[in-house]
Design an enzyme around this catalytic site. Structure first.
Site, short mmCIF file in Angstrom:
data_model
loop_
_atom_site.label_atom_id
_atom_site.label_comp_id
_atom_site.label_asym_id
_atom_site.label_seq_id
_atom_site.Cartn_x
_atom_site.Cartn_y
_atom_site.Cartn_z
CG ASP A 1 9.25 18.72 21.70
OD1 ASP A 1 8.42 19.64 21.86
OD2 ASP A 1 9.04 17.75 20.94
CB CYS B 1 11.01 12.11 21.94
SG CYS B 1 12.54 13.02 21.68
CB CYS C 1 13.63 16.60 24.72
SG CYS C 1 13.60 16.64 22.90
ZN LIG Z 1 12.08 15.20 22.15
#
Ligand SMILES: [Zn+2]
Length: 213
Positions: A44, A101, A42
């Site tokens: 992130d 997430c 991800c």
């Molecule tokens: Zn994420």
């Protein structure tokens, strides 16, 4: 506003620290990369690929997007997988999701975000297909975390469904696919799937290597 000069200062300190340990590190690395791992994770900011598995530059080939998706029509992701498998000959592809997430959370909600809605639709589909697994789970965080796990499993399957991976297997190339999840609360990784390293683990409908003909 953050002074960007501090980033350049950090960069110089980082490069100097590595050179102090190994003066030839960057000159050797500049000649060739030979990573054994492809990381699909991800975007992130709390899930920095190299740091959480303790790998140096050159050791991890990385692709990151919102909610670590492997979408059949995404030429970006598939170019990365192809390059990693065909030319770098990575031995492992790791799909790594993370609990909490935001992309997965959005797929469980009904708010319109913009372009990202098209991307998140893929995760919305994972939820819809697995909606029975959510019966009896009312806690919002638990629901998000369950979908984070199911999403990783689906994306691992999507990696295995690619001709790139199936061709590697049929030519005898050593290649294993893994599904992991990371917890931003304690910094720890967990395995979600068994290691997949052959066409036998792929459902017949998704085999495109000629093995069932
Ligand atoms: Zn994420």
């Amino acid at each position: 506003m953050t002074d960007l000069n501090s980033l350049f200062q950090n960069n110089r300190s980082w490069a100097n620290a590595i050179k102090a340990e190994d003066p030839d590190f960057f000159t050797t690395l500049a000649k060739q990369q030979r990573p054994e791992f492809l990381w699909i994770g991800c975007a992130d900011s709390r899930v920095p690929a190299n740091e959480i598995v303790g790998l140096m530059p050159g050791e991890l080939f990385v692709h990151r997007n919102i909610a670590n998706c492997v979408v059949h029509t995404d030429i970006n992701c598939h170019s990365v997988i192809e390059y990693a498998v065909k030319f770098l000959k990575v031995k492992h592809i790791i799909v790594c999701g993370h609990y909490g997430c935001g992309g997965v959370q959005a797929a469980l909600g009904h708010e319109q975000l913009g372009v990202a809605d098209h991307w998140i639709r893929h995760i919305r589909d994972v939820y819809y297909n697995k909606r029975k697994d959510f019966k009896g789970i009312d806690d919002d965080k638990q629901r998000v975390n369950l979908l984070c796990e199911l999403n990783v499993k689906q994306q691992v399957a999507n990696v295995c469904h690619t001709p790139i991976v199936q061709n590697a297997w049929s030519s005898g190339q050593e290649l294993a696919i893994h599904g992991w999840i990371y917890d931003v609360k304690d910094g720890l990784l967990k395995k979600l799937t068994q290691t997949i390293n052959s066409i036998e683990s792929v459902r017949e409908q998704y085999r495109v290597d000629g093995s069932t003909e």
